[in-house]
Design a protein around this motif. Structure first.
Motif: not given
Length: 589
Positions: A209-221
């Motif tokens: 889930f930490e990887r998932t958070l970073r995935f969407w944060l890196d996209l700009g959410v």
């Protein structure tokens, strides 16, 4: 549809969320771009102009991830992609860019308590033996033997198990919270059987889930809404404890002080402290709001300075139409939020509850499940009273310190669709309760954008839930520019609110001219059945929740009223079920 209107959020810094207006988009029911009957990301992007013109600061998107749709997308099979029925990752990137271009922040749902039974992890778990590493990502246990006096005993994570569930825990959608696998073990699911609960004691789960958070944060959410935030950690050490019917529903709170085996356990805060570090590592810092159905005393724990930023205030949503009750809920909410240095949220409706334009028209104490089962016939709703109260509640809510979360369609005054035919129902509650509870589909009927045409402008085809005849009368097209409509009331209220915020601050002291102090609410003398408070030198709010007119202050100058009668200052009274915003600087205020 796009808009020529663009605005920047009232707060450009890390505290933009403290008094924002966040609009919830239930993606399947907002707008359909391709005619398949299901809402999608391109449809949302095409309607962003409506939200910018409304005056929202941010949108919250419900799950759009790959999902078999056993629970409307909250059964996620891939946390880092887009379901084809909703579009592609490129569609999401385009939506994000267009939203940011209009000054709208974007918050996305994250569902950490459970996943889909089609998720690769769970498919692997079912194919693996008891006691395997694959099964340890979930809660697989042996069952109990069918014998007298078994209460309090529980199985282990290995072996073949007994023939009865490991405990008496109940699913929130009906039936047991345990389902047996062909090899004899049982797995836990607090919701549908297609939504196995994840084991947050397993480091693999936290890391994923930490990887998932970073995935969407890196996209700009700009942040996350955390589904079932109070349910992640469980006490499954043997012997399992039976709850004997005390399994509180998601929007209810466990008994105060109760050491519940799976709701609101202290260990869950370890998870959110680690998430906050991730959110704060981005520039600007990102935010998170918890869906945590806990008591008023426990809710602030989720929003301590090193945890999540906000938590939904369901006490406000459930408050009866009574001045003393609202004053108590508002005061308790403000005190709790201040104790941890934040501001409350205010919610009137969402995708899980009967819409408030209908709720407020039903007698106090109505059992909503029974009412829905009667197709909305018993008791009969007073729709005119519900309309008046919904409009007054909007002005009350938007005048309060903190963040207002709006549910799609409330700005149109949409009612609950209580008489959906049984063959159209999609909520898993319908089948899991033996077709006795219709569930939440009535508040999820797709949006009407136009007065007529295919699906009233929802899309070029039909809609995944049937829209009632005459649905177009509630549409944005029918209400836009019409004085006194729900839509124009919301547009005016959000425009004024933005002006108030711009004249004050996000939580500090009011400026030299008065303005709005973000966290300060001053209660005023009021008549019986009336709420009255002031926000700095710019806003005074009065709400008549009684069944008779109440006097307005002499010389009061209305800025906005929920109904036209409240805009007649010469009459000196506020009608029942009406709210008014007054200019506190006027003589006599």
């Amino acid at each position: 549809m796009t808009s020529s209107t663009s605005h920047q959020p009232a707060e450009a810094d890390d505290d933009w969320w403290r008094e924002a207006v966040v609009y919830q988009v239930y993606v399947p029911s907002f707008a359909d771009s391709d005619g398949d009957g299901t809402g999608d990301l391109r449809g949302v992007a095409d309607r962003l102009g409506h939200l910018a013109d409304l005056g929202a600061d941010a949108i919250w998107l419900t799950p759009f991830y790959p999902s078999p749709w056993a629970d409307g997308g909250y059964d996620v099979s891939d946390y880092r992609d887009v379901d084809p029925r909703h579009g592609t990752l490129d569609d999401f990137r385009d939506l994000l860019a267009r939203a940011h271009g209009l000054g709208l922040k974007v918050i996305v749902d994250i569902v950490p308590n459970h996943c889909s039974d089609r998720h690769p992890w769970f498919v692997e778990a079912l194919a693996s033996p008891p006691g395997s590493a694959a099964r340890d990502r979930f809660h697989f246990l042996d069952g109990r033997e069918a014998s007298p006096g078994r209460s309090g005993s529980g199985g282990g994570r290995g072996g073949t198990g007994g023939s009865e569930p490991p405990s008496d825990w109940q699913s929130k959608f009906g039936g047991s919270a345990w389902t047996r696998t062909p090899d004899g073990q049982w797995y836990m699911h607090i919701f549908a059987a297609e939504q196995p609960d994840l084991n947050w004691e397993n480091p693999e789960v936290a890391a994923e889930f930490e990887r998932t958070l970073r995935f969407w944060l890196d996209l700009g959410v700009d942040g996350f809404r955390v589904d079932v935030a109070h349910g992640l950690r469980k006490d499954l050490l043997p012997p399992l404890r039976d709850t004997r019917g005390a399994d509180a529903a998601p929007l209810d709170s466990p008994p105060e002080g109760d050491d519940h085996p799976f709701w609101d356990r202290d260990e869950v805060h370890e998870t959110y402290r680690s998430w906050r570090k991730i959110l704060d590592s981005y520039e600007p810092a990102r935010v998170a709001v918890a869906e945590a159905g806990v008591s008023a005393a426990r809710l602030p724990l989720y929003t301590r300075p090193d945890e999540l930023h906000q938590a939904f205030n369901f006490a406000h949503l459930r408050c009866p139409w009574d001045a003393a009750s609202f004053r108590r809920v508002i005061g308790t909410s403000l005190d709790g939020a201040r104790s941890v240095g934040t501001l409350p949220t205010w919610v009137l409706s969402n995708h899980d509850v009967v819409r408030h334009a209908t709720r407020y028209g039903l007698p106090e104490g109505t059992d909503f499940a029974e009412w829905l089962a009667s197709d909305g016939r018993e008791p009969a709703a007073d729709h005119e009273r519900g309309r008046r109260r919904a409009r007054a509640a909007a002005l009350l809510t938007l005048a309060l310190p903190g963040t207002a979360y709006l549910y799609q369609g409330e700005e149109l005054g949409l009612p609950e669709v209580a008489d959906l035919p049984s063959d159209a129902l999609r909520d898993p509650m319908w089948e899991r309760t033996g077709r006795t509870q219709k569930g939440r589909d009535g508040c999820r009927v797709p949006m009407p954008w136009r007065q007529d045409g295919p699906s009233y402008g929802f899309g070029p085809g039909g809609s995944w839930l049937p829209q009632p005849e005459g649905w177009g009368a509630h549409s944005a097209e029918a209400q836009s520019g019409v004085e006194g409509s729900f839509l124009e009331l919301y547009r005016t209220a959000l425009r004024l609110r933005r002006g108030f915020r711009g004249s004050g601050g996000s939580g500090g002291a009011a400026d030299g001219a008065g303005g709005i102090d973000g966290g300060v609410l001053e209660w005023l003398d009021s008549a019986e059945g009336e709420l009255a408070f002031r926000r700095g030198s710019l806003l005074e709010c009065r709400v008549n929740l009684s069944d008779r007119p109440v006097p307005l202050p002499s010389g009061a100058v209305p800025l906005l009223a929920s109904d036209a009668a409240g805009m007649r200052p010469g009459e000196g009274t506020l009608p029942p079920d009406t709210a008014v915003w007054l200019d506190p600087s006027a003589p006599g205020s």
